[in-house]
Design an enzyme around this catalytic site. Structure first.
Site, PDB file in Angstrom:
ATOM      1  N   ASP A  29       1.968  -5.907   7.589  1.00  0.00           N
ATOM      2  CA  ASP A  29       0.767  -5.070   7.608  1.00  0.00           C
ATOM      3  C   ASP A  29      -0.410  -6.021   7.384  1.00  0.00           C
ATOM      4  O   ASP A  29      -0.499  -6.682   6.335  1.00  0.00           O
ATOM      5  CB  ASP A  29       0.868  -4.013   6.504  1.00  0.00           C
ATOM      6  N   ARG A  32     -12.640  -4.005  -7.175  1.00  0.00           N
ATOM      7  CA  ARG A  32     -12.420  -4.873  -5.993  1.00  0.00           C
ATOM      8  C   ARG A  32     -13.745  -5.261  -5.359  1.00  0.00           C
ATOM      9  O   ARG A  32     -14.638  -4.419  -5.187  1.00  0.00           O
ATOM     10  CB  ARG A  32     -11.635  -4.124  -4.900  1.00  0.00           C
ATOM     11  N   TYR A  61     -10.979  -0.866  10.735  1.00  0.00           N
ATOM     12  CA  TYR A  61     -12.213  -0.377  10.075  1.00  0.00           C
ATOM     13  C   TYR A  61     -12.596  -1.211   8.849  1.00  0.00           C
ATOM     14  O   TYR A  61     -13.601  -0.956   8.226  1.00  0.00           O
ATOM     15  CB  TYR A  61     -12.086   1.102   9.697  1.00  0.00           C
ATOM     16  N   LYS A  62     -11.762  -2.204   8.501  1.00  0.00           N
ATOM     17  CA  LYS A  62     -12.096  -3.045   7.344  1.00  0.00           C
ATOM     18  C   LYS A  62     -12.845  -4.286   7.840  1.00  0.00           C
ATOM     19  O   LYS A  62     -14.021  -4.205   8.154  1.00  0.00           O
ATOM     20  CB  LYS A  62     -10.832  -3.424   6.579  1.00  0.00           C
ATOM     21  N   PHE A  95       0.853  -1.186   0.000  1.00  0.00           N
ATOM     22  CA  PHE A  95       0.000   0.000   0.000  1.00  0.00           C
ATOM     23  C   PHE A  95       0.892   1.240   0.000  1.00  0.00           C
ATOM     24  O   PHE A  95       1.870   1.300   0.748  1.00  0.00           O
ATOM     25  CB  PHE A  95      -0.890  -0.020   1.251  1.00  0.00           C
TER      26      PHE A  95
HETATM   27  C1  LIG Z   1      -2.497  -2.145   3.508  1.00  0.00           C
HETATM   28  C2  LIG Z   1      -2.762  -0.783   4.053  1.00  0.00           C
HETATM   29  N1  LIG Z   1      -1.811  -0.163   4.769  1.00  0.00           N
HETATM   30  C3  LIG Z   1      -1.997   1.085   5.272  1.00  0.00           C
HETATM   31  C4  LIG Z   1      -3.175   1.768   5.059  1.00  0.00           C
HETATM   32  C5  LIG Z   1      -3.325   3.150   5.618  1.00  0.00           C
HETATM   33  O1  LIG Z   1      -4.134   3.123   6.732  1.00  0.00           O
HETATM   34  P1  LIG Z   1      -4.554   4.462   7.513  1.00  0.00           P
HETATM   35  O2  LIG Z   1      -5.199   5.364   6.521  1.00  0.00           O
HETATM   36  O3  LIG Z   1      -5.529   3.999   8.538  1.00  0.00           O
HETATM   37  O4  LIG Z   1      -3.341   5.058   8.113  1.00  0.00           O
HETATM   38  C6  LIG Z   1      -4.215   1.149   4.334  1.00  0.00           C
HETATM   39  C7  LIG Z   1      -5.486   1.831   4.115  1.00  0.00           C
HETATM   40  O5  LIG Z   1      -6.386   1.357   3.497  1.00  0.00           O
HETATM   41  C8  LIG Z   1      -3.992  -0.149   3.811  1.00  0.00           C
HETATM   42  O6  LIG Z   1      -4.919  -0.779   3.089  1.00  0.00           O
END
Ligand SMILES: Cc1ncc(COP(=O)(O)O)c(C=O)c1O
Length: 398
Positions: free
Chosen positions: A185, A357, A210-211, A114
């Site tokens: 992660d 998705r 939140y997912k 990400f």
């Molecule tokens: C794999 C991954 N890492 C990091 C993040 C970033 O998370 P946040 O916006 O809560 O900091 C996301 C957000 O969707 C994500 O999917």
């Protein structure tokens, strides 16, 4: 199978006429959350005022709720704590891990990670200014790229675009054999399928709630530190609530015991209360049942879409072992197609450049939902009804 998925579905408040295939981005509202928030707001904040930190146990919530998450990700009790957002926890885990491998300056990640994780790593490298480097390779090439120069392997277990999943135990074995540490992660893993952090040798892990854990927009993140590292790990973000005795108000920072040191500042009590209530949904859920059902529903969706929509290309691996809990298809006009689907009540999302998705979440998605969603997608594709200007105007969030 012992899990009653019809019963878990009843625990969610889903809007009439909506098929929600976006729980991999923002989970829906569990019924118990609104009532819990009402209690926390009216009875605790409203009546107890600042006494709530002690009387309502607010100060203990990051560790107490962290222990509930620990059970879902195969972590040892006392190894997970809640707080901040995922991007911040990525920074904290990565910086802490790097310090544990002095002399190693390479952070290894992959091009499917990400962007926030990669941006955070890049920012940390610049802050350290000490010859560190972020190296990214294709997701399939991570294992072979681990060598004696790598200090930390930082990967997201499930690719947010394709749904491809890394092999946690395999990467850990390779990393440890070369003296490197692993930061996982788990944004697309926690609550999506069984995760075995302790069994599979994770060093650090972070994730959002939140997912697949349904804590609501902006819900707090979590961080895991393997017990073997806890006393040596410097928290990198040395906030007062990670101090050994925050209310001594010492001028010198001394990290707290165990995982408590990974706390930073004042915890978000309302969001933690929402998460705490959302976690009740998991009471009767066997995670192996969840996985088996998710794979069956994914296969059903893939088969139906591939049979009716040859113009969509599957981006998710067919091999069950390499999948997370989402199914992705590619199409150059993916954005417009997704908007047309959403207009018909089938909610998924779009990720640039061309990914549609669909989160497959058995807690509240069943065969009927899958069949209806696939039929609506087939109709949109065969009639070309997506090809209209109103579906092509990009919104801020895709
Ligand atoms: C794999 C991954 N890492 C990091 C993040 C970033 O998370 P946040 O916006 O809560 O900091 C996301 C957000 O969707 C994500 O999917």
């Amino acid at each position: 199978m012992t899990t009653d998925f019809a019963a878990t579905k009843r625990q969610f408040l889903l809007p009439e006429g909506v098929i929600y295939l976006d729980g991999n981005s923002l989970g829906p509202l569990p019924r118990g959350v609104a009532e819990r928030l009402q209690t926390t707001v009216a009875d605790e904040w409203g009546q107890m005022l600042i006494r709530g930190w002690n009387t309502a146990g607010w100060m203990d919530m990051p560790a107490r709720v962290g222990n509930r998450i620990a059970r879902l990700v195969g972590a040892e009790p006392g190894s997970v704590v809640m707080g901040d957002t995922l991007s911040i926890k990525v920074y904290q885990a990565l910086a802490s891990a790097l310090e544990l491998v002095p002399g190693r300056r390479v952070i290894l990640s992959d091009t499917g990670n990400f962007p926030s994780d990669l941006y955070i790593a890049d920012g940390l490298v610049r802050t350290l200014g000490d010859g560190h480097a972020l190296k990214t390779v294709a997701p399939e090439a991570v294992e072979d790229a681990i060598d004696g120069s790598v200090g930390v392997v930082m990967v997201t277990e499930v690719d947010y675009r394709t749904g491809r999943r890394h092999d946690m135990a395999r990467l850990a074995a390779k990393a440890h054999a070369h003296g490197a540490l692993l930061v996982w992660d788990l944004a697309h893993s926690a609550g999506a399928f069984p995760v075995h952090l302790a069994r599979d040798g994770a060093d650090f892990a972070v994730g959002c709630t939140y997912k697949y854990l349904n804590s609501g927009p902006g819900g707090p993140a979590f961080i895991y530190v393997a017990p073997r590292h806890q006393d040596a790990a410097r928290p990198a973000l040395s906030g007062w609530l990670g101090h050994e005795v925050p209310f001594a108000f010492d001028l010198d920072y001394r990290p707290g015991a165990g995982i408590e040191r990974m706390r930073v500042g004042t915890p978000p009590i309302l969001q933690l209360a929402a998460l705490d209530a959302a976690l009740d949904v998991w009471a009767g859920v066997d995670l192996d049942d969840l996985r088996a059902r998710a794979l069956a529903l994914q296969d059903r969706f893939i088969a139906a879409v591939e049979a009716a929509c040859p113009m969509l290309t599957l981006a998710t691996p067919r091999d069950h072992g390499q999948r997370g809990s989402q199914v992705s298809f590619r199409h150059a006009e993916g954005y417009a197609i997704m908007q047309a689907l959403i207009a018909e009540g089938v909610i998924g999302d779009f990720r640039a450049p061309d990914i549609l998705r669909f989160g497959i979440t058995p807690l509240y998605i069943d065969e009927g939902d899958i069949d209806r969603a696939a039929a609506i997608l087939a109709r949109i594709m065969t009639t070309g009804s997506w090809d209209q200007p109103q579906f092509k105007a990009r919104a801020r969030v895709t």
